[in-house]
Write a protein that holds these residues in place. Structure first.
Motif, mmCIF file in Angstrom:
data_model
loop_
_atom_site.group_PDB
_atom_site.id
_atom_site.type_symbol
_atom_site.label_atom_id
_atom_site.label_comp_id
_atom_site.label_asym_id
_atom_site.label_seq_id
_atom_site.Cartn_x
_atom_site.Cartn_y
_atom_site.Cartn_z
ATOM 1 N N MET A 1 0.924 -1.110 -0.163
ATOM 2 C CA MET A 1 0.032 0.036 -0.078
ATOM 3 C C MET A 1 0.917 1.358 0.099
ATOM 4 S SD MET A 1 -2.813 1.061 2.801
ATOM 5 C CE MET A 1 -4.050 -0.177 2.444
ATOM 6 N N GLN A 2 0.398 2.144 -0.844
ATOM 7 C CA GLN A 2 1.168 3.341 -0.753
ATOM 8 C C GLN A 2 1.136 4.309 0.403
ATOM 9 O OE1 GLN A 2 0.359 6.056 -4.033
ATOM 10 N NE2 GLN A 2 1.996 7.390 -4.100
ATOM 11 N N ASN A 3 2.325 4.567 0.778
ATOM 12 C CA ASN A 3 2.140 5.577 2.103
ATOM 13 C C ASN A 3 1.580 7.092 1.779
ATOM 14 O OD1 ASN A 3 3.288 3.594 3.756
ATOM 15 N ND2 ASN A 3 5.552 4.391 3.380
ATOM 16 N N ARG A 4 0.801 7.336 2.715
ATOM 17 C CA ARG A 4 0.208 8.313 2.454
ATOM 18 C C ARG A 4 1.005 9.821 2.764
ATOM 19 N NH1 ARG A 4 -4.771 10.827 6.542
ATOM 20 N NH2 ARG A 4 -4.375 13.251 5.850
ATOM 21 N N ARG A 5 0.919 10.650 1.846
ATOM 22 C CA ARG A 5 1.973 11.920 1.809
ATOM 23 C C ARG A 5 1.634 12.687 3.256
ATOM 24 N NH1 ARG A 5 1.674 15.335 -3.431
ATOM 25 N NH2 ARG A 5 -0.562 14.604 -3.434
ATOM 26 N N PRO A 6 2.412 13.416 3.728
ATOM 27 C CA PRO A 6 2.145 14.201 5.070
ATOM 28 C C PRO A 6 1.095 15.306 4.653
ATOM 29 C CG PRO A 6 4.694 14.014 4.611
ATOM 30 C CD PRO A 6 3.847 13.675 3.386
ATOM 31 N N PRO A 7 0.505 15.598 5.595
ATOM 32 C CA PRO A 7 -0.534 16.754 5.612
ATOM 33 C C PRO A 7 -0.104 17.928 4.900
ATOM 34 C CG PRO A 7 -0.765 15.573 7.478
ATOM 35 C CD PRO A 7 0.418 15.200 6.912
ATOM 36 N N ARG A 8 1.028 18.387 5.423
ATOM 37 C CA ARG A 8 1.466 19.643 4.840
ATOM 38 C C ARG A 8 1.529 19.799 3.324
ATOM 39 N NH1 ARG A 8 4.198 23.929 9.102
ATOM 40 N NH2 ARG A 8 2.418 24.196 10.461
ATOM 41 N N GLN A 9 2.376 18.738 2.952
ATOM 42 C CA GLN A 9 2.597 18.340 1.573
ATOM 43 C C GLN A 9 1.276 18.228 0.662
ATOM 44 O OE1 GLN A 9 4.208 14.535 -0.458
ATOM 45 N NE2 GLN A 9 6.340 15.812 0.046
ATOM 46 N N ILE A 10 0.279 17.750 1.238
ATOM 47 C CA ILE A 10 -0.808 17.779 0.434
ATOM 48 C C ILE A 10 -1.455 19.193 0.741
ATOM 49 C CG2 ILE A 10 -3.363 16.999 0.558
ATOM 50 C CD1 ILE A 10 -1.497 14.992 -0.495
ATOM 51 N N ALA A 11 -1.250 19.788 1.676
ATOM 52 C CA ALA A 11 -2.039 21.162 1.675
ATOM 53 C C ALA A 11 -1.365 22.370 0.802
ATOM 54 C CB ALA A 11 -1.844 21.697 3.052
ATOM 55 N N ILE B 1 -9.036 15.949 -3.662
ATOM 56 C CA ILE B 1 -10.287 16.033 -3.160
ATOM 57 C C ILE B 1 -10.839 15.731 -2.185
ATOM 58 C CG2 ILE B 1 -12.603 16.178 -4.403
ATOM 59 C CD1 ILE B 1 -11.444 16.105 -7.086
ATOM 60 N N GLN B 2 -10.277 14.166 -1.898
ATOM 61 C CA GLN B 2 -10.629 13.486 -0.544
ATOM 62 C C GLN B 2 -10.170 14.246 0.503
ATOM 63 O OE1 GLN B 2 -9.468 9.511 -0.496
ATOM 64 N NE2 GLN B 2 -11.093 8.982 1.161
ATOM 65 N N LEU B 3 -8.865 14.590 0.635
ATOM 66 C CA LEU B 3 -8.416 15.099 1.916
ATOM 67 C C LEU B 3 -8.666 16.361 1.958
ATOM 68 C CD1 LEU B 3 -4.710 13.647 1.492
ATOM 69 C CD2 LEU B 3 -6.413 13.075 3.203
ATOM 70 N N ALA B 4 -9.198 17.409 0.963
ATOM 71 C CA ALA B 4 -9.489 18.663 1.238
ATOM 72 C C ALA B 4 -11.011 18.583 1.863
ATOM 73 C CB ALA B 4 -10.005 19.126 -0.427
ATOM 74 N N ASN B 5 -11.783 17.295 1.456
ATOM 75 C CA ASN B 5 -13.063 17.225 2.403
ATOM 76 C C ASN B 5 -12.830 16.740 3.833
ATOM 77 O OD1 ASN B 5 -15.022 18.395 0.320
ATOM 78 N ND2 ASN B 5 -14.212 16.457 -1.106
ATOM 79 N N GLN B 6 -12.126 15.936 3.904
ATOM 80 C CA GLN B 6 -11.902 14.920 5.051
ATOM 81 C C GLN B 6 -10.984 15.298 6.115
ATOM 82 O OE1 GLN B 6 -11.899 10.767 3.749
ATOM 83 N NE2 GLN B 6 -13.946 11.103 2.954
#
Length: 215
Positions: A1-11, A108-113
């Motif tokens: 499973m691919q590791n989720r990127r850090p929140p600030r990187q997504i932000a 989009i998912q992370l922007a919402n959740q």
């Protein structure tokens, strides 16, 4: 499973996509509005995504052609090996182009959740919009024979995010520069990441010199 990127990187990526869509007063921007900005940004990228897919298809075709040529026309083993290496290179380019189109659903998912992602992205957009003049002055001082307004919008926004983080969010220059370079690799032109790396290093040097002078 691919590791989720850090929140600030997504932000940062959400902020980048949102800046070009910012049609409201940044002082009134709310968490509910950010996903709408991102969705609007993604819609504007549809053509670019389609281009990426078409380019990927073309690169795969070039790879296939090169493989066939290596099998039928190569004069010797070294020539065949070179052709195969070129084919692998074309395939890698295609894979990279396809990968760049697959992260939008996650954004989009992370922007919402994800509350942390939303909040940091919103603060970035607000601060960059509110301090644009100050940030652009910092960039102008680092640009040689160039103007901020002449930069491609995507490059300008990546630079603004990095400078904004360094100046207002206590993000170390090295981190801000590295993150900006990664954004540029995803969204800017072929040499965009090198240009952005050079400008931001100059910004960091000027900032450090200014801090020393004030001591």
């Amino acid at each position: 499973m691919q590791n989720r990127r850090p929140p600030r990187q997504i932000a940062r990526e959400l902020a980048l996509l949102s800046l070009s869509q910012l049609l409201v007063n940044p002082k009134t921007l709310t968490q509910d509005q950010l996903p709408k900005l991102v969705l609007g940004a993604v819609r504007t990228l549809r053509v670019e995504v389609q281009d990426s897919l078409e380019n990927a298809s073309a690169e795969l075709q070039r790879s296939n052609d090169r493989i066939l040529t290596s099998q039928t026309r190569a004069a010797d083993l070294n020539t065949a090996r070179t052709m195969l290496q070129e084919a692998v290179g074309y395939t890698q380019v295609a894979i990279n182009q396809l990968a760049a189109t697959l992260d939008f659903p996650e954004l989009i998912q992370l922007a919402n959740q994800d509350k942390d992602v939303r909040e940091y992205a919103i603060e970035l957009v607000k601060k960059i919009a509110a301090e644009r003049k100050f940030i652009d002055e910092k960039l102008s001082a680092a640009l040689v024979d160039w103007q901020v307004t002449r930069l491609a919008q995507i490059d300008r926004d990546i630079l603004r995010i990095a400078v904004g983080e360094m100046e207002f969010f206590n993000v170390p220059a090295k981190v801000a520069i590295n993150e900006a370079v990664e954004l540029a690799k995803r969204y800017s032109g072929d040499d965009g990441h090198r240009f952005i790396n050079g400008v931001l290093r100059k910004v960091a040097e000027l900032h450090q010199s200014s801090a020393i002078d004030e001591q």
